[in-house]
Design an enzyme around this catalytic site. Sequence first.
Site, PDB file in Angstrom:
ATOM      1  N   ARG A 102       0.823  -1.212   0.000  1.00 40.43           N
ATOM      2  CA  ARG A 102       0.000   0.000   0.000  1.00 40.43           C
ATOM      3  C   ARG A 102       0.858   1.264   0.000  1.00 40.43           C
ATOM      4  O   ARG A 102       0.432   2.297  -0.518  1.00 40.43           O
ATOM      5  CB  ARG A 102      -0.947  -0.006   1.196  1.00 40.43           C
ATOM      6  CG  ARG A 102      -2.156  -0.897   0.960  1.00 40.43           C
ATOM      7  CD  ARG A 102      -3.091  -0.898   2.130  1.00 40.43           C
ATOM      8  NE  ARG A 102      -4.376  -1.488   1.752  1.00 40.43           N
ATOM      9  CZ  ARG A 102      -5.297  -1.902   2.616  1.00 40.43           C
ATOM     10  NH1 ARG A 102      -5.082  -1.785   3.911  1.00 40.43           N
ATOM     11  NH2 ARG A 102      -6.443  -2.405   2.196  1.00 40.43           N
ATOM     12  N   LYS A 147     -13.205 -10.699   8.397  1.00 40.75           N
ATOM     13  CA  LYS A 147     -14.215  -9.664   8.693  1.00 40.75           C
ATOM     14  C   LYS A 147     -15.582 -10.177   8.236  1.00 40.75           C
ATOM     15  O   LYS A 147     -16.197  -9.659   7.312  1.00 40.75           O
ATOM     16  CB  LYS A 147     -13.869  -8.365   7.978  1.00 40.75           C
ATOM     17  CG  LYS A 147     -12.679  -7.644   8.589  1.00 40.75           C
ATOM     18  CD  LYS A 147     -12.450  -6.347   7.861  1.00 40.75           C
ATOM     19  CE  LYS A 147     -11.040  -5.837   8.060  1.00 40.75           C
ATOM     20  NZ  LYS A 147     -10.617  -4.964   6.948  1.00 40.75           N
ATOM     21  N   GLY A 203      -6.246  -5.794   1.836  1.00 40.18           N
ATOM     22  CA  GLY A 203      -4.917  -5.609   2.408  1.00 40.18           C
ATOM     23  C   GLY A 203      -4.262  -6.937   2.747  1.00 40.18           C
ATOM     24  O   GLY A 203      -3.115  -7.195   2.370  1.00 40.18           O
ATOM     25  N   GLY A 231     -12.815  -4.374   1.220  1.00 41.98           N
ATOM     26  CA  GLY A 231     -14.212  -3.965   1.408  1.00 41.98           C
ATOM     27  C   GLY A 231     -14.651  -2.980   0.334  1.00 41.98           C
ATOM     28  O   GLY A 231     -15.761  -3.074  -0.203  1.00 41.98           O
TER      29      GLY A 231
HETATM   30  P1  ADP Z   1      -8.600  -8.597   3.566  1.00 37.92           P
HETATM   31  O1  ADP Z   1      -7.712  -7.673   4.360  1.00 37.92           O
HETATM   32  O2  ADP Z   1      -7.896  -9.223   2.418  1.00 37.92           O
HETATM   33  O3  ADP Z   1      -9.888  -7.921   3.176  1.00 37.92           O
HETATM   34  P2  ADP Z   1      -9.625  -9.781   5.995  1.00 37.92           P
HETATM   35  O4  ADP Z   1      -9.086  -8.620   6.762  1.00 37.92           O
HETATM   36  O5  ADP Z   1     -11.104  -9.942   5.950  1.00 37.92           O
HETATM   37  O6  ADP Z   1      -9.007  -9.823   4.529  1.00 37.92           O
HETATM   38  O7  ADP Z   1      -9.103 -11.153   6.633  1.00 37.92           O
HETATM   39  C1  ADP Z   1      -7.735 -11.487   6.725  1.00 37.92           C
HETATM   40  C2  ADP Z   1      -7.488 -12.385   7.900  1.00 37.92           C
HETATM   41  O8  ADP Z   1      -8.378 -13.482   7.896  1.00 37.92           O
HETATM   42  C3  ADP Z   1      -6.110 -12.978   7.912  1.00 37.92           C
HETATM   43  O9  ADP Z   1      -5.372 -12.334   8.924  1.00 37.92           O
HETATM   44  C4  ADP Z   1      -6.354 -14.469   8.210  1.00 37.92           C
HETATM   45  O10 ADP Z   1      -5.494 -14.970   9.216  1.00 37.92           O
HETATM   46  C5  ADP Z   1      -7.783 -14.475   8.695  1.00 37.92           C
HETATM   47  N1  ADP Z   1      -8.487 -15.768   8.524  1.00 37.92           N
HETATM   48  C6  ADP Z   1      -8.667 -16.480   7.396  1.00 37.92           C
HETATM   49  N2  ADP Z   1      -9.305 -17.635   7.653  1.00 37.92           N
HETATM   50  C7  ADP Z   1      -9.528 -17.666   8.989  1.00 37.92           C
HETATM   51  C8  ADP Z   1     -10.127 -18.613   9.878  1.00 37.92           C
HETATM   52  N3  ADP Z   1     -10.621 -19.761   9.438  1.00 37.92           N
HETATM   53  N4  ADP Z   1     -10.187 -18.297  11.187  1.00 37.92           N
HETATM   54  C9  ADP Z   1      -9.676 -17.141  11.632  1.00 37.92           C
HETATM   55  N5  ADP Z   1      -9.085 -16.202  10.847  1.00 37.92           N
HETATM   56  C10 ADP Z   1      -9.014 -16.473   9.546  1.00 37.92           C
HETATM   57 MG    MG Z   2      -7.755  -7.091   6.398  1.00 37.12          MG
END
Ligand code: ADP
Ligand code: MG
Length: 404
Positions: free
Chosen positions: A37, A202, A360, A384
């Site tokens: 980023r 999330k 991210g 998001g």
């Molecule tokens: P992004 O930033 O790509 O939008 P998120 O912030 O929603 O993604 O989620 C990222 C996090 O989700 C990572 O830190 C990962 O460890 C966590 N994650 C993925 N699968 C699981 C799971 N089954 N249980 C808990 N955390 C998880």
């Molecule tokens: Mg995230």
Amino acid sequence: MALRTLESLGSLAGKRVIVRCDLNVPLRDGVITDDGRVRASLPTLNALIRAGARVVVCSHLGRPDGSPDPAYSLEPVAQRLSELLGMPVAFGRDTAGESARDAVAALEDGDVAVLENLRFDPGETSKDVVERQTFARRLAELGDALVSDGFGVVHRKQASVYELAEMLPSAAGLLIAAELEVLDRLTENPQRPYTVVLGGSKVSDKLGVISHLLPRVDRLLVGGGMMFTFLAAQGYKVGASLLESDQLETVKGYIADARERGVELILPTDAVVAAGFAADAPHVVADAVALEDTEFGASGIGLDIGPDTAATFANAIRDSRTVFWNGPMGVFEMPAFAAGTTAVAKALTQVDGLSVVGGGDSAAAVRQLGFADEDFGHISTGGGASLEFLEGKQLPGLEVLGWQ
Ligand code: ADP
Ligand code: MG
């Protein structure tokens, strides 16, 4: 109306230009684990430096609770930015207070300062418009114009994203323009099959997008933390895995809706279940219908999709012409639970068509797992924000820049 561009601001030489970036990078023990980023913000910053502007960079980092918290300081990010720009970068030790004002006052044409984390002030994310305006007014005193370039936050009505853009002459930066160019290709006549892959943690944020995506996509693959709410909605037990129990009825509705629309909703058939949330936790592969039937019983936590699911997902992805992926399939930060994310990432690199990774942590994941940015059609800085854009929503941070 189209987005107002940098040119619309006229000559910026000698002007104080606030740049709202999204420098919300993943940090571990104060060290940046993925600077994607920061790199993504360079084109706009370099353009402003060349134009002789006095560049005032602001961003949020993490989710502090509206007061200063050293764990979320932007100082390491300012240092990284200085390295990448190859020039000194001043740092304001507060967001819009004395130190910020001093740092801005000391800028000469073509200089750059970074201000402290916007979310150290409760006004940034306040639900109350007056509180947001009050904070935005203090920020507005630090600049003559605003360049909004934090694509990852354009879906949020927050002080630096929305109210500040109303108060100052404002325009979109080059990152936002580039992101929208790609995302437009996903919304206007995507080549089919069009597949969206969702995961991450999330869950409550992301479940809502599904109802809007279902009418648009051919396939929806669900992994990551949100898979367990889908498995529970089918009546399976999920042990101590992430679960949004108040969303079960909603999710049942999505499953029914997908069936009616003929959308292929592909859910995991197996998962990696661990004894605890730790890199060295003992773990086994379990069928999705029997997640509690392992040696860990009801205290087992699902931390990744299983190998069968990974293979099914990879096939469904490879065989698509347009793929958007947001959210890791598992806790990829721990090598034992990274296989699902690796398989999905690899499949995206093999798509004959447009593949887009958004978010991210998803972007950090593909780089950490050894993939190159060029392996994908596009890596978006927004998770998001991209999802809400794909849903066809009006995003406040774009609307305020003239986008319709
Ligand atoms: P992004 O930033 O790509 O939008 P998120 O912030 O929603 O993604 O989620 C990222 C996090 O989700 C990572 O830190 C990962 O460890 C966590 N994650 C993925 N699968 C699981 C799971 N089954 N249980 C808990 N955390 C998880
Ligand atoms: Mg995230």
